[in-house]
Design a protein around this motif. Sequence first.
Motif, PDB file in Angstrom:
ATOM      1  N   TYR A 110     -11.951  54.427  50.782  1.00 51.30           N
ATOM      2  CA  TYR A 110     -12.252  53.136  50.151  1.00 51.30           C
ATOM      3  C   TYR A 110     -12.585  53.327  48.675  1.00 51.30           C
ATOM      4  O   TYR A 110     -12.082  52.604  47.801  1.00 51.30           O
ATOM      5  CB  TYR A 110     -13.418  52.480  50.888  1.00 51.30           C
ATOM      6  CG  TYR A 110     -13.798  51.101  50.392  1.00 51.30           C
ATOM      7  CD1 TYR A 110     -12.978  50.004  50.618  1.00 51.30           C
ATOM      8  CD2 TYR A 110     -14.994  50.896  49.708  1.00 51.30           C
ATOM      9  CE1 TYR A 110     -13.330  48.735  50.189  1.00 51.30           C
ATOM     10  CE2 TYR A 110     -15.361  49.628  49.269  1.00 51.30           C
ATOM     11  CZ  TYR A 110     -14.524  48.552  49.510  1.00 51.30           C
ATOM     12  OH  TYR A 110     -14.864  47.299  49.080  1.00 51.30           O
ATOM     13  N   LEU A 113      -9.380  54.106  46.650  1.00 51.70           N
ATOM     14  CA  LEU A 113      -8.551  52.936  46.357  1.00 51.70           C
ATOM     15  C   LEU A 113      -9.215  52.009  45.331  1.00 51.70           C
ATOM     16  O   LEU A 113      -8.533  51.412  44.496  1.00 51.70           O
ATOM     17  CB  LEU A 113      -8.226  52.179  47.647  1.00 51.70           C
ATOM     18  CG  LEU A 113      -7.246  52.896  48.584  1.00 51.70           C
ATOM     19  CD1 LEU A 113      -7.002  52.079  49.841  1.00 51.70           C
ATOM     20  CD2 LEU A 113      -5.927  53.182  47.886  1.00 51.70           C
ATOM     21  N   VAL A 118      -7.590  48.869  43.315  1.00 56.10           N
ATOM     22  CA  VAL A 118      -7.078  48.077  44.431  1.00 56.10           C
ATOM     23  C   VAL A 118      -8.142  47.076  44.853  1.00 56.10           C
ATOM     24  O   VAL A 118      -9.343  47.395  44.882  1.00 56.10           O
ATOM     25  CB  VAL A 118      -6.697  48.992  45.617  1.00 56.10           C
ATOM     26  CG1 VAL A 118      -6.299  48.172  46.841  1.00 56.10           C
ATOM     27  CG2 VAL A 118      -5.566  49.924  45.211  1.00 56.10           C
ATOM     28  N   ALA A 123      -8.267  47.746  49.976  1.00 61.24           N
ATOM     29  CA  ALA A 123      -8.919  49.051  50.029  1.00 61.24           C
ATOM     30  C   ALA A 123      -9.518  49.298  51.412  1.00 61.24           C
ATOM     31  O   ALA A 123      -9.426  50.408  51.962  1.00 61.24           O
ATOM     32  CB  ALA A 123     -10.008  49.145  48.959  1.00 61.24           C
ATOM     33  N   GLY A 126      -6.674  50.075  53.791  1.00 62.30           N
ATOM     34  CA  GLY A 126      -6.235  51.458  53.611  1.00 62.30           C
ATOM     35  C   GLY A 126      -7.192  52.452  54.238  1.00 62.30           C
ATOM     36  O   GLY A 126      -6.768  53.466  54.814  1.00 62.30           O
ATOM     37  N   VAL A 420      -2.150  55.859  50.956  1.00 63.99           N
ATOM     38  CA  VAL A 420      -2.398  55.346  49.605  1.00 63.99           C
ATOM     39  C   VAL A 420      -1.167  54.609  49.087  1.00 63.99           C
ATOM     40  O   VAL A 420      -1.253  53.465  48.620  1.00 63.99           O
ATOM     41  CB  VAL A 420      -2.767  56.490  48.630  1.00 63.99           C
ATOM     42  CG1 VAL A 420      -2.883  55.952  47.202  1.00 63.99           C
ATOM     43  CG2 VAL A 420      -4.083  57.143  49.034  1.00 63.99           C
TER      44      VAL A 420
END
Length: 819
Positions: A110, A113, A118, A123, A126, A420
């Motif tokens: 987190y 990102l 992001v 995030a 991801g 990513v």
Amino acid sequence: MQFSFKKFLPHLSVLIGFVVVSLLYFSPVLQGKQIKQSDIMHYIGMAQQQKEFKASTGEETYWTNSAFGGMPTYQLGARYPHNYVKKLDSVLRFLPRPADYLFIYFLGFYILLLALKVDFKLAALGALAFGFSTYLIIILGVGHNSKAHAIAYMPMVLAGIVLTFRQKYILGFLLTAIALALEIGANHFQMTYYLMLLVLVLGASYLIDAYRKKMLQHFFKSVGLMVVALILAIGLNATNILATQEYVKESTRGKSELSINPDGSPKVVTSGLSKDYITEYSYGKMETFNLYIPRLFGGGNNEDVGKDSEIYTFFRNLGATPAQARQEAERAPTYWGDQPIVEAPAYVGAVVIFLFVFALFLVRGRLKWWLVGGTLLSLLLSYGKNLSFLTDFFIDYVPLYDKFRAVSSIQVILELCIPVLAIFGLVRLFNDFDKDGRKLTALKISAGIAAGLAVLFLLFKGSFDFVGVNDGYYRQLYGDYGQGYIDALRDDRRSFFTQDALRTLILVVLSAGTIFMFLKKKLSETLVVVIFAALILFDLVGVDRRYVNTENFVSAVKVNKPYQANAADKEIMKDDGHFRVIDVSSAGQGMPARAAYFHNSLSGYHAAKLKRFDELFDFHIARNNMNVLNMLNTKYIIAEEEGQIFPFVNEDANGNAWFVSKLTLVPSANDAIMALENLNTLEEAIYEGPNPGNGIITKRPLNLPSTYSVDSLAGITLTEYKPNYLKYKSTNTNDGFAVFSEIFYGNGWKATIDGKEKSIQRVDYVLRGLEVPAGAHEIVFSFEPDVVQTGSMISLGSSIVFVLLLIGGLWFGLKQGKD
């Protein structure tokens, strides 16, 4: 202040969500249960003695006698003074294990990102995709905790580097330093080494970009800051690094002085591990598609194929009871790839892979190229001996690459890079203008590639033979029914292949359909994120649950006390003397660290034991050379006869120490280890020279007498024993040479005779020897590694420097905010 809190509130909500998801996946921890991990069971056996010592004395011992005759505890969870990184790590890992590691997976990714700018929703998505990647969950199931620990901090390190390159110098420097310190403190240098390879790829992409944009000054300024952060991170972990560096030279990861094998044949001398050992677990090229279709190659070596399987039917037809057939069906060796053993496929996810392919057509620039470069490098190196020219180049020419085994584990890099780039596919989907219809074109191409690949596997599954490398073993194991078993096994493999290829195809269609609906303005951005979160969780968690689930959890007592003393153990524990035990029973062979839990053992379980002891084991102990067992003071042999385990008492064990009448100089390590074949170790000892080998002993006495007079009254008695401290009383009317049944390690063991320090001589390949003058004396061995003292002072100084830099950075940041 209120505005800042509102700005942080979404992130706080995400972090709380990560906590909830981590606890939900490993929900038995809420009931006080713990996960049963095979590797941790071995670790507990190995570390029991140092744990008991700490509990009884409050002190840390950096030496244990409980395994492999004796070894440092540096790689057994030793705690060092002024290691404040460990304290910070404990704060971050506040959840019960293994939910703590899952949370750090989420947190680190987190942060990465966010550093890449992001949006927090993507995030978080991801982070879920990364944290639930099957390999990352599997290693928690088997107990590769230090590996999981190091992987979890990888994204955080990358985040610090990215921020620094983004000219967020203060924040980037501080995050890089602390994240690197946490990464190194995780103590899995193989994973940290792989991270370094990815950082080099990242750095190369930023260098090329800086050259094109004429920003080389900024690039080198950023690199300079990161070098300082690296030095600081190393300083914060100085003790662990220095101790490991010192120990690795003497471990199985270091260079051997032997040039022969146990059978006398020439041995290939390497500076690290052998190529065969390094590449034993080499990823098959076709197994690449396991990243996309989980059980394309059968899954793992122990899959539950269920009651509807051919295996179950096969055993029922043989007359097995439903329970017996079910038991066989629960452990079917369905894996048929190139590796000898696989716990589970390294599945990244059909949805994530699709988004990755989609991103390849939308994302441009340096981000794309370092992520794609890292993915390709990771994949190609994971092939090991299946791509020998590249692997041999890295082993022969890339520093430290030959220190690590299981090359397939380098896929942790692609398991980081792929999510990513996949998320950036969605970032571009949501943010970029689409005047030329590039998004729809990218969707059509990526959907065609991803779905088409799954369709091809379904259409051409008949071209695969579904034969595994271990099938011959199972054919023999089941005797007359062996071929029938293999036929049923192949049918179940074919069924897995079909089911999971179809599963992947459906997930790709749903993913592509979601993006298509968004492009047609039928779905909002938020709804797309929610749908992909559901698809990713369904996809990854569904596969993860096949291998790590609530059934892996047991009561805390069973985890913390994994071994129960049997009749032999109880009998041996009545003897309060200092001696060694070797367990050759079926229990000892199946659980190599079991004996170490109760006794000072010759066995154990560790990836980096002392090289000389390992060689002694292969040359002599494994061949039951009683002369060697005697010199190691092996008083008890746990054996098994007709299913009964009993302790055999070896009356010929040499004892704790003895005077020898003959001392023989041999020219090399080869001669030393071969001389033990028929050596009467109670009467004679051997030592090596004139070559000092690896240079540990700086005061090697080469002019020792070859004979000594030993009368009937001469003797040495052990009067006090601790793992790191041994005291003896010696009596001898003549000058003598004493052999001590303790493992030689030149970096830390110090010997004194009546308080005066004396040089320790390595004898009999692995033992300690001392010249002892005539008369009565007190002899003391104490383990006082200088590396701990030196490293602790460096760690303390580095901690002070980091705190001052942190305060200065916060002050400067606040000052800039006011201005």
